[in-house]
Write an enzyme that holds these catalytic residues in place. Structure first.
Site, PDB file in Angstrom:
ATOM      1  NE  ARG A 201      -2.380   0.935   3.058  1.00 38.69           N
ATOM      2  CZ  ARG A 201      -2.844   1.200   4.787  1.00 38.69           C
ATOM      3  NH1 ARG A 201      -3.361   0.588   5.278  1.00 38.69           N
ATOM      4  NH2 ARG A 201      -3.902   1.613   3.929  1.00 38.69           N
ATOM      5  CG  ASN A 202       2.957   2.206   2.946  1.00 36.02           C
ATOM      6  OD1 ASN A 202       2.723   3.226   2.377  1.00 36.02           O
ATOM      7  ND2 ASN A 202       2.952   1.285   3.040  1.00 36.02           N
TER       8      ASN A 202
END
Lengths: 394, 394
Positions: A201-202
């Site tokens: 998610r990064n």
């Protein structure tokens, strides 16, 4: 291609037929309706896209308890977590057999799905506690997943659904959101046979990139699906377009042609650690991946889970034969000053902490914010540039 | 990778930033608003996805006339057709400098885009006639494109737009709709260098498949983008999921791995023949294609255009150097009984009509409706099966 779980072909719950979709959209406006929880909405989106195949809708309490206690529904089929539509109360439903589920995350609460109501049940306090104990391994209300689960209410409405849209995920992340159907289509077009999926998610720094390369090389994969969890941002998070650009640049420069795709899915993070890892593997099989990378403290939060619980659960708790997808077990990866390359930390037992190039998230953000690229042992310069450019706009 | 037209990077008009998107969506609800025409909505969707790069919004009358008359805007830049937001009247706008454009094709007419109004102008009857004469090569009100153009009104509101969604195209065709940004991303991931695009709105039979193979082979392309015009169906059309499945099956079975992708875009057909062919090439360059197939009577209707006008316009009317994309000129293709393969008809000058396997659309639909596969010289059996299965459900 690897088969979906529970059926020969994916059976997504989105209504693809145009005429039927129009008909249902019109019907929905006349149905009794409830605004569902964000968690339930995420579940509906996942069912719409085929990720939770062969689930047809929200579980009743017996199935949810079976999923929580032994990952097994009452019909004997496998599912790793309860998929419930929990409400404060069912007053708005009355005796209706067909209802509209409205989206809590989009202005105006448009209809997300239609449900054929099979049961409305009260979940007891004891059942709620059993579910959180089993799924989250705690009933601590400080745990963000437990808090979100318990905040929904204790009235479970269950039955099959027909999904009419993909909430804000498709509209706000138009270039990244993918259904499991789409990812299967693209894997087929690309001709990949062995596909490893990577959860993120990064933006990905060198350690993540090298972890993917390691997994591909050791498993003999011809394809990598970088699969981002999309969702509302927390303050301080990197915005989606910047994160996407950074990951796409990494793929462009550091992955061979036709070896990686950048995609995303719409779901609320559960922070359920090991159980969420099983769910993550579950829906990666449905999208066509043959392997899935699970690292240290996968999908965990705080100190609730042991570092490798999300790996051991596959031997200890997942019923044998429940899934065909295989797990690639990983540890943290980092640049070794001794070996001058990125290594998996568990594979460098002679290393001390100082032998690795390690930077905290806070430190990295501080450097990027100062317009300073992290060392090349930590970040690819092309990726760092995109992130620095973003921080300069703040 | 081939550059977009008019800028080094695509500048799509969709608002990707989450916070900005939320802010604009809220602002839009308080703005004066107009429900725009379906044609204008299609233009907005194309600008949102980067296809009409570097256009920033709807043209004023001077630019639209320049586009119609010589494909050249007042600043000297190239655009092949007017991109106008024509209304019956501007009463709802008043003196507002910022307005919401509402979607005519979605229930409730949600806001599709925000416009900064730069001008509100009346288009004269003579100007309307000039535009249809130039763009459609006729002002015949029986021509479906002319009729649609003239039905919008004669009040032109112009200015840059910020696009908030992709209308029903993304929501109803979730697995097929793609922005130009997405297609560029995927071409980059796949490592393709020479890419030919194929326009279709129907399932592809053997002649279409072989045309694509021919183009790829002769041009030395490593990638084919099958790019479907998505839109509302006419009675009797094959529904989108069936069309997609038929095309995807063809790609799966008859194209080598990583040589073809199946995608779609949201736009209303103009039926403008040659001019539309130029527009088709224009937005294919923006999505990253280096070549574009233009066949006999491309984008035509009735007898308005000569069979190869859509090819000759590129030499006769498109300003030199306006585009980098190259045209692959094709004729109809069909199975030759003499040569036992699919040939381009213009390349078999010794053939009579009877030497080809030709079937009318009506005949093909009749056969499929009777559960009968067209001959293997016309249809791939895997494709025919999908279409037959569909007709059995009617």
């Amino acid at each position: 291609m690897i088969k979906p779980i529970g059926s020969d072909e994916l059976q997504p719950r989105f209504v693809y037929d145009d005429a039927e979709h129009d008909k249902l959209s019109k019907e929905a406006e006349g149905l009794p309706s409830v605004v569902i929880s964000s968690q339930a909405a995420g579940n509906a989106v996942m069912m719409g896209g085929g990720y939770f195949n062969p689930l047809k809708g929200f579980m009743n309490v017996a199935d949810a308890m079976g999923a929580a206690e032994k990952m097994t529904l009452t019909d004997g089929s496998f599912f790793p977590v309860p998929v419930m539509c929990l409400l404060e109360n069912a007053d708005a439903i009355g005796n209706a057999k067909r209802i509209a589920l409205r989206d809590p995350n989009v202005d105006g609460n448009p209809v997300l799905a239609i449900m054929d109501v099979e049961a409305i049940e009260q979940v007891s306090d004891a059942q709620m506690k059993t579910m959180t104990d089993k799924v989250y391994r705690t009933d601590d209300s400080e745990h963000p997943g437990v808090a979100a689960f318990n905040s929904q209410g204790q009235t479970a409405v269950s039955g099959p659904i027909q999904v009419l849209n993909f909430s804000y995920f498709q509209t706000e992340f138009p270039d990244t959101f993918r259904t499991a159907v789409e990812i299967r289509n693209e894997i087929s077009e690309r001709g990949w046979k062995k596909i490893v999926a990577f959860q993120t998610r990064n933006p990905m720094h060198l350690a993540h990139e090298e972890l993917c390369h390691m997994a591909m090389e050791r498993l003999g994969c011809d394809g990598l699906v970088i699969h981002m969890l999309l969702g509302k941002l927390k303050p301080g998070d990197i915005p989606a377009p910047v994160r996407d650009a950074a990951i796409r640049k990494m793929v462009e420069v550091y992955f061979p042609p036709n070896s990686a795709m950048v995609t995303g899915y719409g779901f609320d993070m559960l922070y359920a650690g090991p159980r969420e890892a099983v769910l993550h593997a579950y829906f990666r099989q449905n999208m066509g991946a043959t392997h899935f990378i699970i690292g240290r403290d996968h999908a965990g939060v705080g100190d609730y889970y042991g570092a490798f619980d999300a790996q051991t659960i596959f031997e200890d708790e997942v019923p044998a034969g429940a899934m065909d997808i295989e797990i690639f077990k990983a540890d943290h990866t980092a640049w070794s000053k001794k070996l001058n390359k990125v290594v998996m930390m568990c594979e460098a037992p002679d290393h001390e902490k100082e032998d690795f190039v390690l930077l905290s998230g806070t430190k990295v953000r501080e450097m990027l914010g100062n317009g300073e690229a992290p060392p090349k042992e930590f970040s690819r310069p092309e990726v760092a540039k995109i992130l620095i450019d973003y921080y300069q706009t703040l």
